[in-house]
Write a protein that holds these residues in place. Structure first.
Motif, PDB file in Angstrom:
ATOM      1  N   LYS A 117      44.546  23.722  12.050  1.00  0.00           N
ATOM      2  CA  LYS A 117      45.311  22.875  11.140  1.00  0.00           C
ATOM      3  C   LYS A 117      46.612  23.557  10.738  1.00  0.00           C
ATOM      4  CE  LYS A 117      41.124  20.651   9.389  1.00  0.00           C
ATOM      5  NZ  LYS A 117      40.274  20.374   8.216  1.00  0.00           N
ATOM      6  N   LYS A 145      39.385  24.735  11.271  1.00  0.00           N
ATOM      7  CA  LYS A 145      40.299  25.171  10.217  1.00  0.00           C
ATOM      8  C   LYS A 145      41.512  25.899  10.774  1.00  0.00           C
ATOM      9  CE  LYS A 145      40.395  27.689   5.826  1.00  0.00           C
ATOM     10  NZ  LYS A 145      39.608  28.486   4.849  1.00  0.00           N
ATOM     11  N   LYS A 194      39.613  18.847  14.296  1.00  0.00           N
ATOM     12  CA  LYS A 194      40.267  20.148  14.282  1.00  0.00           C
ATOM     13  C   LYS A 194      39.453  21.152  13.472  1.00  0.00           C
ATOM     14  CE  LYS A 194      45.121  18.821  14.896  1.00  0.00           C
ATOM     15  NZ  LYS A 194      46.476  18.864  14.289  1.00  0.00           N
TER      16      LYS A 194
END
Length: 300
Positions: free
Chosen positions: A270, A267, A265
């Motif tokens: 998330k 940033k 993922k």
């Protein structure tokens, strides 16, 4: 990289255009593209990159400084090879420079950012995608490019090497202006996006680490689920029209809300970032109070 549109976008308001052009591969056609603009304002400085001497992305700042040191005007308007300024904002830039040229309290100007992502119809405004940055500075020998050319900072008695040093440096006093940088660094076919990510990782982390992270060059970058990205309602700079006309990778993008990218993922994907983004966009007008900042805004 839209290097030609980037240059053409600011040519109308500059007296000279200084370009630090690094040595490319044998098939690199950047010089040909720049020469095709055919402007007497353009001055090219041919350079060679040394990422061993300037690791962790600092060669980007070093190259920026090479160009800045060759500037002769009162102000230095800076664009990277994937940054383009809309023609509508040129009068704002010119007016700001004229207004504050004799006000030595002002070190530079802060621009707003639009980070286009995956295609030309969507942009990423999630927490962590910097909403503002300094892109116009006074032509002062103590003002240098900073970190990996992310920003600018006042660095007295600079040693020419330590672009990530913060001790003994200071942020710039800037005026925020109503002008945008259109950032197209994340708009390209998935295969080329993968190559770009690996190239940048090589500059910042070294070739071994970059290969460990990104593997082979002919892989495809997965932009992820794009269904919740904001849609761009405005117009692009006229100089970008050829790039927009050549957009042909829509079938390689995913707008299925259930799509799971085949990578770690990013940033903005998330949950922590999603929560921060929700509050910033719905309650703070898009401001990122806990986000990146490298300036002091003044109101002369």
């Amino acid at each position: 990289y839209p290097i030609k549109p980037a240059i053409e976008s600011i040519l109308p308001v500059v007296d000279e255009m200084i370009i630090a052009l690094g040595k490319g591969d044998a098939d690199d056609n950047t010089l040909e593209l720049i020469n095709s603009i055919n402007s007497p304002k353009i001055k090219i400085i041919h350079t060679e990159w040394d990422i061993e001497k300037y690791p962790t992305g600092m060669e980007n700042a070093h190259q920026t400084d090479i160009a800045k040191q060759a500037c002769s005007g009162d102000w230095c308007l800076y664009v990277q090879a994937d940054e383009v300024i809309h023609e509508d904002f040129l009068p704002v830039i010119e007016e700001s420079c004229n207004k504050y040229v004799d006000d030595k309290r002002v070190d530079g100007f802060l621009f707003k950012y639009l980070h286009f992502y995956a295609d030309y119809d969507h942009y990423n405004n999630a927490h962590g995608w910097y909403p503002r940055e300094i892109r116009l500075v006074r032509n002062d020998k103590d003002i240098h490019s900073y970190q990996s050319a992310q920003s600018f900072r006042r660095i007295p008695n600079f040693d020419g090497l330590s672009y990530r040093k913060s001790a003994g440096t200071s942020v710039l006093n800037v005026v925020e202006i109503d002008a945008y940088i259109y950032h197209y660094g994340w708009v390209r076919p998935p295969k080329l996006m993968h190559k770009k990510n690996k190239a940048l990782a090589t500059v910042h982390k070294g070739e071994t680490k970059a290969t460990e992270i990104y593997g082979e060059q002919d892989a495809y970058f997965d932009y992820g689920n794009l269904s919740k990205l904001p849609v761009f309602k405005g117009t692009h700079p006229k100089v970008m029209q050829e790039f927009i006309d050549n957009y042909n990778w829509a079938d390689q993008l995913n707008f299925d809300k259930n799509h799971k990218p085949n990578r770690q993922k990013m940033k903005h994907e998330k949950w922590k970032s999603k929560v921060q983004t929700y509050f910033e966009q719905n309650f703070l007008g898009g401001a990122q109070p806990l986000g990146y900042s490298n300036w002091k805004i003044i109101k002369p």
